[in-house]
Write a protein that holds these residues in place. Structure first.
Motif, PDB file in Angstrom:
ATOM      1  N   GLY A 104       0.617  -1.179  -0.091  1.00 38.36           N
ATOM      2  CA  GLY A 104       0.143   0.058  -0.097  1.00 38.36           C
ATOM      3  C   GLY A 104       0.954   1.282   0.047  1.00 38.36           C
ATOM      4  O   GLY A 104       0.486   2.204  -0.721  1.00 38.36           O
ATOM      5  N   ILE A 105       2.113   1.148   0.740  1.00 33.36           N
ATOM      6  CA  ILE A 105       2.748   2.528   0.848  1.00 33.36           C
ATOM      7  C   ILE A 105       3.381   2.491  -0.564  1.00 33.36           C
ATOM      8  O   ILE A 105       3.429   3.738  -1.090  1.00 33.36           O
ATOM      9  CB  ILE A 105       3.964   2.320   1.916  1.00 33.36           C
ATOM     10  CG1 ILE A 105       3.137   2.333   3.256  1.00 33.36           C
ATOM     11  CG2 ILE A 105       5.102   2.992   1.758  1.00 33.36           C
ATOM     12  CD1 ILE A 105       4.258   1.811   4.117  1.00 33.36           C
ATOM     13  N   VAL A 106       3.988   1.536  -1.020  1.00 28.96           N
ATOM     14  CA  VAL A 106       4.593   1.758  -2.325  1.00 28.96           C
ATOM     15  C   VAL A 106       3.740   2.264  -3.611  1.00 28.96           C
ATOM     16  O   VAL A 106       3.819   2.925  -4.559  1.00 28.96           O
ATOM     17  CB  VAL A 106       5.043   0.542  -3.026  1.00 28.96           C
ATOM     18  CG1 VAL A 106       5.586   0.454  -4.311  1.00 28.96           C
ATOM     19  CG2 VAL A 106       6.254  -0.015  -1.852  1.00 28.96           C
ATOM     20  N   GLN A 107       2.167   1.712  -3.328  1.00 27.67           N
ATOM     21  CA  GLN A 107       1.168   2.257  -4.518  1.00 27.67           C
ATOM     22  C   GLN A 107       0.863   3.505  -4.086  1.00 27.67           C
ATOM     23  O   GLN A 107       0.420   3.949  -5.144  1.00 27.67           O
ATOM     24  CB  GLN A 107       0.181   1.299  -4.184  1.00 27.67           C
ATOM     25  CG  GLN A 107       0.483  -0.374  -4.880  1.00 27.67           C
ATOM     26  CD  GLN A 107      -0.791  -1.192  -4.622  1.00 27.67           C
ATOM     27  OE1 GLN A 107      -1.490  -1.241  -3.700  1.00 27.67           O
ATOM     28  NE2 GLN A 107      -1.050  -1.954  -5.640  1.00 27.67           N
ATOM     29  N   ARG A 108       1.021   3.892  -2.951  1.00 28.75           N
ATOM     30  CA  ARG A 108       0.391   5.348  -2.924  1.00 28.75           C
ATOM     31  C   ARG A 108       1.895   6.378  -3.243  1.00 28.75           C
ATOM     32  O   ARG A 108       1.223   7.486  -3.750  1.00 28.75           O
ATOM     33  CB  ARG A 108       0.468   5.428  -1.093  1.00 28.75           C
ATOM     34  CG  ARG A 108      -0.104   7.146  -0.887  1.00 28.75           C
ATOM     35  CD  ARG A 108       0.039   7.169   0.715  1.00 28.75           C
ATOM     36  NE  ARG A 108       1.595   6.829   1.144  1.00 28.75           N
ATOM     37  CZ  ARG A 108       2.053   6.620   2.324  1.00 28.75           C
ATOM     38  NH1 ARG A 108       1.039   6.651   3.365  1.00 28.75           N
ATOM     39  NH2 ARG A 108       3.272   6.758   2.721  1.00 28.75           N
ATOM     40  N   ASP A 109       2.891   6.036  -2.980  1.00 25.27           N
ATOM     41  CA  ASP A 109       3.991   6.941  -3.152  1.00 25.27           C
ATOM     42  C   ASP A 109       4.833   6.984  -4.526  1.00 25.27           C
ATOM     43  O   ASP A 109       5.165   7.955  -4.962  1.00 25.27           O
ATOM     44  CB  ASP A 109       5.003   6.891  -1.895  1.00 25.27           C
ATOM     45  CG  ASP A 109       4.253   7.449  -0.768  1.00 25.27           C
ATOM     46  OD1 ASP A 109       3.348   7.663  -0.634  1.00 25.27           O
ATOM     47  OD2 ASP A 109       5.122   6.831   0.389  1.00 25.27           O
ATOM     48  N   LEU A 110       4.708   5.807  -4.975  1.00 24.19           N
ATOM     49  CA  LEU A 110       5.902   5.498  -6.041  1.00 24.19           C
ATOM     50  C   LEU A 110       5.088   6.256  -7.217  1.00 24.19           C
ATOM     51  O   LEU A 110       5.716   6.851  -8.310  1.00 24.19           O
ATOM     52  CB  LEU A 110       5.852   4.043  -6.550  1.00 24.19           C
ATOM     53  CG  LEU A 110       6.860   3.726  -7.542  1.00 24.19           C
ATOM     54  CD1 LEU A 110       8.338   4.408  -7.310  1.00 24.19           C
ATOM     55  CD2 LEU A 110       6.962   2.299  -7.692  1.00 24.19           C
ATOM     56  N   PRO A 111       3.784   6.266  -7.428  1.00 20.79           N
ATOM     57  CA  PRO A 111       3.390   6.945  -8.907  1.00 20.79           C
ATOM     58  C   PRO A 111       3.586   8.555  -9.036  1.00 20.79           C
ATOM     59  O   PRO A 111       3.873   9.098 -10.037  1.00 20.79           O
ATOM     60  CB  PRO A 111       1.794   6.798  -8.767  1.00 20.79           C
ATOM     61  CG  PRO A 111       1.581   5.533  -8.012  1.00 20.79           C
ATOM     62  CD  PRO A 111       2.733   5.525  -6.976  1.00 20.79           C
ATOM     63  N   THR A 112       3.898   8.898  -7.778  1.00 19.46           N
ATOM     64  CA  THR A 112       4.187  10.558  -7.855  1.00 19.46           C
ATOM     65  C   THR A 112       5.562  10.602  -8.390  1.00 19.46           C
ATOM     66  O   THR A 112       5.917  11.521  -9.104  1.00 19.46           O
ATOM     67  CB  THR A 112       4.288  11.081  -6.488  1.00 19.46           C
ATOM     68  OG1 THR A 112       2.888  10.933  -5.823  1.00 19.46           O
ATOM     69  CG2 THR A 112       4.545  12.468  -6.516  1.00 19.46           C
ATOM     70  N   LEU A 113       6.515   9.761  -8.089  1.00 20.14           N
ATOM     71  CA  LEU A 113       8.025   9.764  -8.557  1.00 20.14           C
ATOM     72  C   LEU A 113       7.875   9.366  -9.913  1.00 20.14           C
ATOM     73  O   LEU A 113       8.709   9.869 -10.588  1.00 20.14           O
ATOM     74  CB  LEU A 113       8.839   8.763  -7.749  1.00 20.14           C
ATOM     75  CG  LEU A 113       8.683   9.012  -6.126  1.00 20.14           C
ATOM     76  CD1 LEU A 113       9.705   7.741  -5.527  1.00 20.14           C
ATOM     77  CD2 LEU A 113       9.153  10.257  -5.813  1.00 20.14           C
ATOM     78  N   ILE A 114       7.097   8.547 -10.487  1.00 18.89           N
ATOM     79  CA  ILE A 114       6.914   7.987 -11.760  1.00 18.89           C
ATOM     80  C   ILE A 114       6.555   9.396 -12.706  1.00 18.89           C
ATOM     81  O   ILE A 114       7.103   9.960 -13.595  1.00 18.89           O
ATOM     82  CB  ILE A 114       6.186   6.949 -12.128  1.00 18.89           C
ATOM     83  CG1 ILE A 114       6.779   5.835 -11.368  1.00 18.89           C
ATOM     84  CG2 ILE A 114       5.911   6.707 -13.529  1.00 18.89           C
ATOM     85  CD1 ILE A 114       5.737   4.550 -11.487  1.00 18.89           C
ATOM     86  N   GLY A 115       5.512  10.078 -12.165  1.00 23.64           N
ATOM     87  CA  GLY A 115       4.827  11.175 -12.809  1.00 23.64           C
ATOM     88  C   GLY A 115       5.719  12.296 -12.888  1.00 23.64           C
ATOM     89  O   GLY A 115       5.871  13.233 -13.868  1.00 23.64           O
ATOM     90  N   GLY A 116       6.645  12.496 -11.978  1.00 25.44           N
ATOM     91  CA  GLY A 116       7.414  13.611 -11.737  1.00 25.44           C
ATOM     92  C   GLY A 116       8.920  13.389 -12.262  1.00 25.44           C
ATOM     93  O   GLY A 116       9.669  14.190 -12.569  1.00 25.44           O
TER      94      GLY A 116
END
Length: 571
Positions: A525-537
């Motif tokens: 859940g933590i990875v699914q929450r935080d990793l997309p922001t790093l990908i989009g950025g």
């Protein structure tokens, strides 16, 4: 001359302006004994009346917003400018910037600064006006207190920490030879206060008005007392020659005659007092903090006033400085790293305003003269308008003032193409990230890698408890602005395992096994929450692998894909 008794406290603050008063208040709120020494007796006059909306949250944190709102200061909705490639005025509004507060204030600094200083006293700070700090005492490289002068008597205060908020006196920066002058902004300002000036038509009547002309630019700021702040910024050498020949009043009036819009607004207006001159212009310091001391506001850095950044940098710096002081006092072993974090965060704010101002200067074509031509070609190797733009954008599409430059200024050849390519890249990145998240299992099947010119570093981050050990993704490219993007220890651990071969699901499984974690769902859940922001950025790149329905699920659960994340997926 008699001496006063020697005293001691936790923190002594030099200067009662916005930076000093705010830092002192925040430290006193955390139970520290703070003595603030201010050279003048308040209220005292000060230039720099135009506030930015970004300062409002700090004022709310200090608890002064009710008094500021009750003071009757003029409401500021943005800026109206004669700048760029067109001769007519145009306006930019805070509300045009997504996420920005729509209004701010034009303040009389004598009143505004006294509100902040009185508030410091109300929060428990020992405020002492008419106390001039003569020197800062050191034991080796550690600041240990100050010497001051009051009513003809000298005194000394021993302290665990010294906050230098002495303004352009920059007591510690000069003493320690930290000050670095900015050769791009070699300007000076002459300013005065006029009665009877006309204002812009609503809704721009509360805006700061900026007019560029042959020898520099003017500001005009309406104030609730009925006077208007008017100043001209010119080349330092030209200004000094003009001041020697005409004096401050004669020079200011001669420049007004050359600025048609300001001249019209001041038609029939009269000076309330003799004009003043600001000669110490843009500078920064090689270090903003050290053992037992910290620099805040103009004592640390001062910038060309084009974007009214002075009070904002002072208030923003105060929150960072107070956190640094608390961190260093609570955990002396972390002081050096906390000092680096303070400098990095504060310098990032300063550099943003500096480079945006540099970009504005470099793209203005409203007047042709030595002043503007020189500011198109002077500077070090990275001081061109193009480099300034790239640094200001710093990983985000242009908005606000940056967008105004692109639309109104004369940008270097090919820059618009670069802007369009950057915007297209961000849009593509956004759409691909959104598409990735539509399939619940796609992120787990993705193979992540840290993007080129990105690096994971262990460095202090600013948190609720102060500067604490943490991790940041930092850019190593030549256009990077100081600072980085903070990530949690969990995400940092996952990033460390990104090798271009393992999927996100496999990385999660490896972290879970390595640390003996029982709750794999929480980690996922933590990875699914935080990793997309790093990908989009653009900080993390991914490629997505397909998974057969009868193959093991990439989340590491041990189940077949069709009975785990493939239930709602596409198989």
């Amino acid at each position: 001359m008699s001496d006063s008794p020697r005293e001691s406290c936790d923190v002594v603050v030099i200067g009662g302006g916005p930076g000093g008063a705010a830092t002192a208040t925040l430290l006193a709120d955390h139970g520290l004994r703070v003595i603030l020494l201010e050279r003048a007796a308040f209220p005292r006059e000060h230039v720099g009346e135009s506030l930015l909306p970004a300062s409002i949250p700090v004022l709310e944190q200090l608890g002064v917003m009710p008094r500021i709102e009750a003071a009757g200061f003029v409401t500021k909705r943005g800026a109206t400018l004669v700048w760029g490639k067109e001769p007519d005025p145009w306006s930019w509004y805070f509300a045009d910037d997504p996420g920005q507060r729509p209004t701010s204030f034009q303040v009389v600094r004598a009143e505004f600064d006294k509100i902040l200083l009185d508030n410091a006293g109300a929060h428990g700070v020992d405020v002492r006006e008419s106390h001039q700090v003569l020197d800062v005492a050191f034991d080796g490289e550690r600041a240990t207190g100050v010497r001051y002068l009051h009513d003809g008597a000298q005194g000394a205060i021993d302290s665990r920490f010294v906050v230098d908020a002495s303004g352009q006196a920059a007591l510690l920066s000069r003493k320690l030879k930290l000050q670095q002058w900015d050769n791009f902004f070699r300007n000076l300002a002459v300013y005065g206060y006029y009665r009877g000036a006309a204002h812009l038509d609503p809704p721009n009547d509360g805006n700061i008005f900026i007019e560029s002309y042959a020898h520099g630019w003017f500001w005009k700021i309406p104030l609730h007392t009925g006077v208007t702040s008017v100043g001209v910024v010119v080349d330092k050498e030209v200004g000094q020659a003009g001041l020697r020949e005409h004096g401050a009043r004669g020079f200011l009036e001669a420049q007004i005659e050359q600025a048609p819009h300001v001249r019209k607004l001041l038609d029939g207006a009269t000076l309330a007092a003799e004009p003043e001159v600001e000669r110490d212009w843009s500078y920064t310091s090689s270090s903003f903090a050290g053992d037992g001391y910290v620099l805040v506001g103009d004592a640390a850095c001062f910038l060309d006033p084009l974007f009214s950044s002075g009070v904002h940098l002072a208030l923003g710096g105060a929150t960072l400085a107070a956190t640094y002081v608390r961190t260093a006092l609570a955990n002396p072993a972390s002081r050096a790293q906390a000092a680096q974090a303070y400098h990095s965060l504060y310098d990032k704010q300063y550099q943003y305003f500096r480079l945006t101002a540099q970009l504005f200067y470099g793209t203005n074509r409203s007047a042709d003269s030595y002043f503007w031509e020189a500011r198109r070609i002077l500077g070090d190797d990275d001081a061109t308008p193009r480099a300034a733009f790239v640094k200001v954008v710093g990983g985000q599409t242009p908005q606000g003032y940056e967008r105004a430059v692109i639309e109104r200024g004369v940008v270097p050849a090919g820059l618009l193409d670069e802007v369009q390519r950057m915007e297209a890249w961000f849009q593509q990145r956004k759409e691909s990230t959104e598409a990735l998240l539509r399939d619940p299992s796609a992120l787990l099947r993705a193979v992540p890698t840290l993007a080129a010119q990105m690096r994971l570093e262990e460095k202090p981050v600013l948190g609720p408890q102060g500067y604490t050990p943490g991790f940041q993704i930092v850019s190593t490219g030549p256009e990077a602005i100081a600072g980085g993007y903070p990530v949690t220890a969990v995400i940092a651990t996952c990033i460390a395992k990104m090798d271009g071969r393992r999927t996100v699901g496999e990385i999660i499984a490896a972290v879970q096994a390595e640390h003996g974690l029982q709750d794999g769902a929480a980690l996922t859940g933590i990875v699914q929450r935080d990793l997309p922001t790093l990908i989009g950025g653009g900080m993390v790149d991914v490629t997505v692998q397909s998974t057969g329905r009868n193959e093991p699920c990439p989340c590491g659960s041990g189940k077949k894909y069709k009975r785990c994340h493939g239930v709602a997926g596409r198989g």
